[in-house]
Design a protein around this motif. Structure first.
Motif, PDB file in Angstrom:
ATOM      1  N   UNK A 299       0.825  -1.213   0.000  1.00 32.65           N
ATOM      2  CA  UNK A 299       0.000   0.000   0.000  1.00 32.65           C
ATOM      3  C   UNK A 299       0.856   1.258   0.000  1.00 32.65           C
ATOM      4  N   UNK A 300       1.883   1.276   0.844  1.00 34.80           N
ATOM      5  CA  UNK A 300       2.770   2.441   0.913  1.00 34.80           C
ATOM      6  C   UNK A 300       3.512   2.634  -0.408  1.00 34.80           C
ATOM      7  N   UNK A 301       3.993   1.549  -1.009  1.00 40.23           N
ATOM      8  CA  UNK A 301       4.704   1.647  -2.287  1.00 40.23           C
ATOM      9  C   UNK A 301       3.789   2.164  -3.391  1.00 40.23           C
ATOM     10  N   UNK A 302       2.566   1.687  -3.419  1.00 42.39           N
ATOM     11  CA  UNK A 302       1.620   2.152  -4.437  1.00 42.39           C
ATOM     12  C   UNK A 302       1.310   3.634  -4.261  1.00 42.39           C
ATOM     13  N   UNK A 303       1.140   4.073  -3.018  1.00 40.40           N
ATOM     14  CA  UNK A 303       0.861   5.493  -2.772  1.00 40.40           C
ATOM     15  C   UNK A 303       2.057   6.354  -3.174  1.00 40.40           C
ATOM     16  N   UNK A 304       3.261   5.891  -2.856  1.00 38.15           N
ATOM     17  CA  UNK A 304       4.456   6.640  -3.239  1.00 38.15           C
ATOM     18  C   UNK A 304       4.584   6.719  -4.757  1.00 38.15           C
ATOM     19  N   UNK A 305       4.281   5.620  -5.425  1.00 38.72           N
ATOM     20  CA  UNK A 305       4.338   5.565  -6.892  1.00 38.72           C
ATOM     21  C   UNK A 305       3.388   6.594  -7.505  1.00 38.72           C
ATOM     22  N   UNK A 306       2.187   6.685  -6.955  1.00 38.37           N
ATOM     23  CA  UNK A 306       1.193   7.617  -7.494  1.00 38.37           C
ATOM     24  C   UNK A 306       1.606   9.074  -7.303  1.00 38.37           C
ATOM     25  N   UNK A 307       2.359   9.340  -6.247  1.00 37.29           N
ATOM     26  CA  UNK A 307       2.753  10.728  -5.967  1.00 37.29           C
ATOM     27  C   UNK A 307       4.105  11.087  -6.559  1.00 37.29           C
ATOM     28  N   UNK A 308       4.782  10.120  -7.200  1.00 38.35           N
ATOM     29  CA  UNK A 308       6.147  10.339  -7.672  1.00 38.35           C
ATOM     30  C   UNK A 308       6.182  11.345  -8.813  1.00 38.35           C
ATOM     31  N   UNK A 309       7.257  12.106  -8.839  1.00 35.15           N
ATOM     32  CA  UNK A 309       7.493  13.129  -9.852  1.00 35.15           C
ATOM     33  C   UNK A 309       8.556  12.642 -10.828  1.00 35.15           C
ATOM     34  N   UNK A 310       8.491  13.110 -12.073  1.00 36.61           N
ATOM     35  CA  UNK A 310       9.463  12.671 -13.071  1.00 36.61           C
ATOM     36  C   UNK A 310      10.850  13.286 -12.873  1.00 36.61           C
ATOM     37  N   UNK A 311      10.928  14.364 -12.113  1.00 39.54           N
ATOM     38  CA  UNK A 311      12.206  15.044 -11.941  1.00 39.54           C
ATOM     39  C   UNK A 311      12.674  14.961 -10.498  1.00 39.54           C
ATOM     40  N   UNK A 312      11.844  15.411  -9.575  1.00 34.36           N
ATOM     41  CA  UNK A 312      12.236  15.444  -8.177  1.00 34.36           C
ATOM     42  C   UNK A 312      12.102  14.065  -7.532  1.00 34.36           C
ATOM     43  N   UNK A 313      12.942  13.782  -6.546  1.00 30.66           N
ATOM     44  CA  UNK A 313      12.782  12.532  -5.793  1.00 30.66           C
ATOM     45  C   UNK A 313      11.541  12.587  -4.914  1.00 30.66           C
ATOM     46  N   UNK A 314      11.138  11.447  -4.384  1.00 30.09           N
ATOM     47  CA  UNK A 314      10.039  11.432  -3.430  1.00 30.09           C
ATOM     48  C   UNK A 314      10.341  12.387  -2.288  1.00 30.09           C
ATOM     49  N   UNK A 315       9.304  13.073  -1.808  1.00 29.90           N
ATOM     50  CA  UNK A 315       9.538  13.985  -0.690  1.00 29.90           C
ATOM     51  C   UNK A 315       9.775  13.185   0.589  1.00 29.90           C
ATOM     52  N   UNK A 316      10.317  13.854   1.589  1.00 29.43           N
ATOM     53  CA  UNK A 316      10.829  13.169   2.774  1.00 29.43           C
ATOM     54  C   UNK A 316       9.763  12.337   3.476  1.00 29.43           C
ATOM     55  N   UNK A 317       8.547  12.830   3.549  1.00 31.95           N
ATOM     56  CA  UNK A 317       7.501  12.089   4.260  1.00 31.95           C
ATOM     57  C   UNK A 317       7.204  10.757   3.572  1.00 31.95           C
ATOM     58  N   UNK A 318       7.165  10.766   2.235  1.00 36.15           N
ATOM     59  CA  UNK A 318       6.936   9.517   1.506  1.00 36.15           C
ATOM     60  C   UNK A 318       8.116   8.565   1.684  1.00 36.15           C
ATOM     61  N   UNK A 319       9.327   9.105   1.644  1.00 40.64           N
ATOM     62  CA  UNK A 319      10.500   8.260   1.857  1.00 40.64           C
ATOM     63  C   UNK A 319      10.476   7.630   3.247  1.00 40.64           C
ATOM     64  N   UNK A 320      10.047   8.409   4.227  1.00 44.82           N
ATOM     65  CA  UNK A 320       9.977   7.892   5.591  1.00 44.82           C
ATOM     66  C   UNK A 320       8.929   6.791   5.705  1.00 44.82           C
ATOM     67  N   UNK A 321       7.822   6.926   5.000  1.00 41.97           N
ATOM     68  CA  UNK A 321       6.788   5.897   5.057  1.00 41.97           C
ATOM     69  C   UNK A 321       7.263   4.600   4.392  1.00 41.97           C
ATOM     70  N   UNK A 322       8.006   4.737   3.298  1.00 45.23           N
ATOM     71  CA  UNK A 322       8.586   3.542   2.666  1.00 45.23           C
ATOM     72  C   UNK A 322       9.549   2.863   3.630  1.00 45.23           C
ATOM     73  N   UNK A 323      10.421   3.660   4.253  1.00 44.87           N
ATOM     74  CA  UNK A 323      11.377   3.097   5.202  1.00 44.87           C
ATOM     75  C   UNK A 323      10.659   2.418   6.365  1.00 44.87           C
ATOM     76  N   UNK A 324       9.625   3.060   6.886  1.00 43.79           N
ATOM     77  CA  UNK A 324       8.883   2.497   8.020  1.00 43.79           C
ATOM     78  C   UNK A 324       8.225   1.175   7.637  1.00 43.79           C
TER      79      UNK A 324
END
Length: 394
Positions: A299-324
């Motif tokens: 679920x977290x990976x799918x949400x991060x995928x949907x919010x991902x940008x073509x240029x910028x990396x995932x923002x810190x909150x999304x990265x933290x949720x993936x790590x968690x």
């Protein structure tokens, strides 16, 4: 009749992993003993494209979604933890491809059996020189080195004037230098409790020149050549996904082996394990723990995928949720493995049982950097306070 374009079939790594899994399991003892993946299994792994799930399509990879990758790694690890680990590591090293010139990436991965292996950064530094770098040193923990054709070293860079190269964040940059394996010397030092089949040995390099074109830095996702949501994830985040897949696969295999044991074993002065209400309750909790951990991570990976940008990396909150979510899955898998091992009694303590190697493997995995308890603290800090100093890399 109007011609209709036929689109290529989307790769199905999970189906390939399920297909090859029994062959991997059949040689697990040999892999443990020799630290080699034997033929024809290594060829089957290449042909299955399981080493190329995270490789960009621009250089012949499949660039799959991270939750698809997770499930495929888990399935391979269910049959053998070491092979699952090497599949994860080969894909992790393929993530350097978007950060080097495309011709260099094609020189490496144009070979259908082209793989990169490397060890983590250490104190060694490369010297910048005309057209590239010169490097000497030794590195360790290079999983899959025996299957690799290219070797990488991660190191800081000393400029010709003696200064330390800094990145755009003002910190010492860590650059990855890639060279043919023949330019390195193996250090056979992988004598471990578990994960023996990974052959995560060391290697040394002596005054090797690496052209600029075969170098890149993984620390800044904005520098990537290939676009798409997969490469908005940090490399460390995708590393964690791979380790979580291996952990879930090993724990799943132990739980499945327990089902077979419980149908037959009757401990002294007790009835059959499968008929014991306490055992039934514990088994159900273990089943739920593994399934829920995977579902949360997906679920977290799918949400991060949907919010991902073509240029910028995932923002810190999304990265933290993936790590968690990865840390949660790894911790739950370890807990389930420990509880299953305890429940099997003396049936688990003998060499060659379905439990002892997996117990050793998952406890070796638990000592790796992606399994640190400190990741919960880092993720919690970001989720509570944000990332004001920009130090959380996921």
């Amino acid at each position: 009749m109007t011609d209709v374009a036929v689109l290529p079939l989307k790769p199905d790594p999970l189906a390939q992993a399920r297909k090859i899994g029994p062959s991997v399991g059949a040689v697990a003892d040999e892999i443990e003993a020799t630290q080699e993946i034997p033929e024809p299994v290594v060829t089957a792994l290449h042909e299955s494209r399981l080493f190329r799930m995270l490789l960009p399509r621009s250089v012949g990879g499949d660039q799959v979604e991270p939750w698809t990758y997770l499930r495929a790694v888990e399935e391979v690890a269910r049959h053998d933890g070491s092979v699952g680990w090497n599949v994860f590591v080969s894909n992790s090293s393929a993530l350097i491809a978007p950060f080097i010139p495309i011709d260099s990436a094609r020189a490496i991965y144009g070979d259908p059996r082209g793989l990169v292996s490397w060890g983590p950064p250490n104190q060694h530094r490369a010297i910048a020189t005309a057209g590239g770098y010169r490097v000497t040193g030794e590195w360790h923990f290079s999983s899959g080195r025996r299957q690799a054709s290219w070797i990488g070293v991660h190191c800081q860079v000393i400029e010709p004037d003696g200064s330390l190269r800094l990145n755009r964040f003002g910190r010492p940059t860590v650059r990855t230098l890639l060279m043919p394996k023949e330019q390195t010397t193996a250090i056979h030092d992988w004598h471990t409790l578990g994960m023996r089949g990974t052959a995560s040995e060391g290697y040394s390099v002596r005054d090797v020149f690496v052209p600029e074109a075969f170098s890149g830095t993984r620390e800044d996702p904005t520098l990537r050549r290939d676009r798409g949501p997969l490469y908005a994830f940090t490399m460390q985040g995708l590393y964690a996904v791979g380790v979580a897949g291996v952990a879930l696969g090993i724990a799943r295999a132990m739980l499945e082996a327990f089902v077979a044991l419980a149908a037959e074993k009757a401990p002294r002065y007790q009835g059959r394990l499968a008929d014991n209400p306490a055992v039934q309750s514990d088994f159900a909790r273990h089943e739920a723990a593994l399934g829920a951990s995977r579902a949360y991570l997906v679920e977290v990976l799918e949400e991060a995928w949907e919010s991902a940008d073509d240029v910028e990396p995932l923002e810190a909150r999304q990265r933290a949720r993936v790590r968690l979510a990865c840390s949660h899955a790894i911790q739950n898998a370890l807990d389930v493995a420990d509880r299953v091992f305890k429940a099997t009694g003396t049936s688990a303590i003998f060499l060659g049982t379905p439990f002892e190697r997996r117990f050793r493997d998952i406890h070796t995995l638990s000592q790796q950097i992606q399994s640190r308890d400190a990741h919960f603290e880092a993720a919690g800090r970001v989720l509570l306070k944000g990332d004001p100093d920009g130090t959380f890399m996921g």
